[in-house]
Design an enzyme around this catalytic site. Structure first.
Site, PDB file in Angstrom:
ATOM      1  N   ASP A 121       1.049   4.429   6.153  1.00 51.30           N
ATOM      2  CA  ASP A 121       0.635   4.844   4.808  1.00 51.30           C
ATOM      3  C   ASP A 121      -0.760   4.317   4.496  1.00 51.30           C
ATOM      4  O   ASP A 121      -1.241   3.372   5.134  1.00 51.30           O
ATOM      5  CB  ASP A 121       1.642   4.352   3.751  1.00 51.30           C
ATOM      6  CG  ASP A 121       1.785   2.833   3.702  1.00 51.30           C
ATOM      7  OD1 ASP A 121       1.772   2.191   4.775  1.00 51.30           O
ATOM      8  OD2 ASP A 121       1.889   2.284   2.587  1.00 51.30           O
ATOM      9  N   GLU A 188       3.689  -0.025   3.574  1.00 50.35           N
ATOM     10  CA  GLU A 188       3.066  -1.356   3.538  1.00 50.35           C
ATOM     11  C   GLU A 188       2.284  -1.575   2.246  1.00 50.35           C
ATOM     12  O   GLU A 188       2.295  -2.670   1.676  1.00 50.35           O
ATOM     13  CB  GLU A 188       2.130  -1.532   4.744  1.00 50.35           C
ATOM     14  CG  GLU A 188       1.642  -2.961   4.977  1.00 50.35           C
ATOM     15  CD  GLU A 188       0.412  -3.364   4.174  1.00 50.35           C
ATOM     16  OE1 GLU A 188       0.126  -4.567   4.081  1.00 50.35           O
ATOM     17  OE2 GLU A 188      -0.281  -2.476   3.633  1.00 50.35           O
TER      18      GLU A 188
HETATM   19 ZN   LIG Z   1      -2.945  -2.356   5.723  1.00 47.98          ZN
END
Ligand SMILES: [Zn+2]
Length: 491
Positions: A121, A188
């Protein structure tokens, strides 16, 4: 960390003589014993494949309903199509629908596996900044020697450099002795609990205990930012935790024209002043470790301080009060951030609260910080509670381990610039912290050369040098090879 090592130089002037003995006996773990290795890559189109992935906007949003989850499935398909050998030879596991875990079975089941981590992401592009991008953020343009776009640094380059390295080694018929897990989370940027968190749970259920894990969280940059010569590679060995404490005082309320001696607001204010005035204790261990790993390449006066850093505690405490950058690395920080009393100027508050944000240094926990703050306030009228999600600091990885030796050796072999390798404490959070239970040591480093003056992580015009990206692929090729031999010769 700018000026950090200059500060070390200042401290040196204070204490130069008494510490000669420690300095002479101080062991350096860094040296120049590794020859450069020319890694030839088997496959073409490496930059183009990363550019193609940049065009798939796998954006994490704080509000999960805003996330375009199908884009992650598009990225999965893109990986399948572009890495046929990985698809054939590795066992793929989709975790929690959108994260990916690959297992490359090693030939020797008795050796502990290696975990190579990254995330798929990316952060959103700040609204209104689009026109300032030289190439649109999801264009994946290759121009001026760079690959441009969101995710070129953070951190699709990590995902794709790892995949390229495995595809390359498979093309060359390489079979690793150790099993390698490649784990790519999908969230994340919003905490990692649904991606890395679930991958780590799965690995734990399979009794995986990796010899080391490598994730993002450090890079190669100019040494002058640190007062060091040449280039430095930051391999971070720990990250700070986070906790928000909510201080609450309740009052009787009423009209402000006839106030009691103290109101909820005034009692709360005294608590905030106490918390601000009484910092958590200094802990020099993380900085000491960092200095130990670099001492061999420091000029003598800085080396003297490095060797004696533990003795410098009183000075460190003095300077930490004055230099926020030093403060970050030697203690749990305290930042009162939110304050609220009554909603109207002539109304006494029935409740007043403050939020204090702490960044926790390794060795302390959210619980120990809460206990410290409660004791400092020492007032039954002020309740101290956790507020919102928090995370404890990560374990501190060893600088005398197979994992560290292998990473260090590989950087030295692959980089043409022979960087000084420094270790440190990351003040921010990465997915790495989720893997504490399934890896003995976790390191934070991506192979990318970045000028700190134009640090573009999460920023406008995020880009990576094509040349640097190809080196990153070579880094992982060599790292996987070295991980097999490392038990015996990583020095
Ligand atoms: Zn990162």
């Amino acid at each position: 960390m700018k000026r950090f090592f200059q500060l070390i130089g200042v401290l040196a002037g204070l204490l130069i003589v008494t510490m000669a003995f420690n300095t002479i006996t101080f062991q350096s773990s860094d040296s120049k014993e590794f020859e450069n290795i020319q890694v030839e890559l088997a496959n073409d189109g490496i930059a183009e494949r990363l550019a193609g992935a940049i065009r798939i906007p796998t954006v994490s949003h704080q509000q999960v309903q805003d996330i375009d989850y199908p884009s992650f499935l598009t990225l999965h398909r893109y990986i399948d199509e572009n890495f046929p050998r990985v698809r054939q030879s590795l066992q793929k596991n989709v975790i929690n629908e959108y994260s990916l875990l690959y297992k490359w079975q090693g030939s020797d089941p008795n050796q502990q596996p290696v975990l190579l981590l990254s995330h798929m992401d990316v952060v959103p592009v700040v609204a209104g900044s689009e026109s300032r991008w030289e190439y649109p953020p999801f264009s994946g343009e290759i121009a001026d020697g760079y690959i441009w776009g969101r995710g070129t640094l953070d951190n699709k380059q990590g995902v794709f450099a790892i995949l390229e390295a495995v595809e390359d080694l498979l093309a060359k018929g390489h079979q690793p002795e150790r099993t390698h897990y490649l784990a790519f989370g999908h969230d994340e940027e919003i905490g990692g609990s649904q991606g890395a968190g679930k991958i780590a749970e799965y690995l734990k259920s399979k009794d995986v205990n990796a010899i080391y894990a490598l994730d993002e969280g450090g890079f190669i940059t100019n040494g002058d930012q640190f007062g060091l010569p040449g280039k430095v590679a930051m391999v971070n060995i720990s990250e700070k935790g986070i906790v928000n404490l909510k201080l609450t005082v309740t009052g009787k309320g009423g009209h402000s024209s006839m106030p009691p001696a103290e109101t909820a607001a005034s009692i709360l204010s005294q608590a905030v002043v106490k918390v601000s005035a009484n910092k958590l204790p200094i802990n020099t261990d993380p900085v000491k470790k960092m200095l130990e790993s670099v001492a061999g390449e420091l000029p003598l006066h800085q080396r003297i301080v490095a060797a004696n850093f533990g003795l410098l505690k009183p000075f460190v405490a003095y300077f930490a009060e004055r230099i926020p950058m030093l403060n970050v690395f030697v203690r749990t920080t305290t930042a009162p951030t939110m304050l609220q009393g009554s909603p109207k100027s002539n109304v006494l508050p029935t409740e007043a609260f403050a939020i204090v944000n702490h960044r926790i240094i390794p060795g302390e926990t959210a619980e120990s910080v809460k206990a410290f703050i409660t004791k400092i306030i020492d007032d039954d009228r002020v309740s101290v509670e956790f507020s919102g999600g928090f995370g404890n600091p990560s374990e501190v990885a060893s600088v005398d381990s197979m994992g560290f030796r292998t990473i260090r050796k590989t950087i030295k072999q692959v980089s043409p610039t022979d960087p000084i390798i420094i270790t440190g404490l990351l003040p921010a959070a990465t997915d790495t912290r989720h893997y504490g239970d399934v890896s003995e040591d976790a390191y934070r480093f991506i192979y990318a050369e970045i000028n700190m003056d134009e640090n573009r992580f999460h920023g406008t015009n995020e880009r990576i040098k094509v040349e640097s990206y190809l080196e990153a692929v070579k880094f992982f090729v060599q790292l996987i090879k070295n991980s097999d031999a490392a038990g015996s010769d990583a020095g």
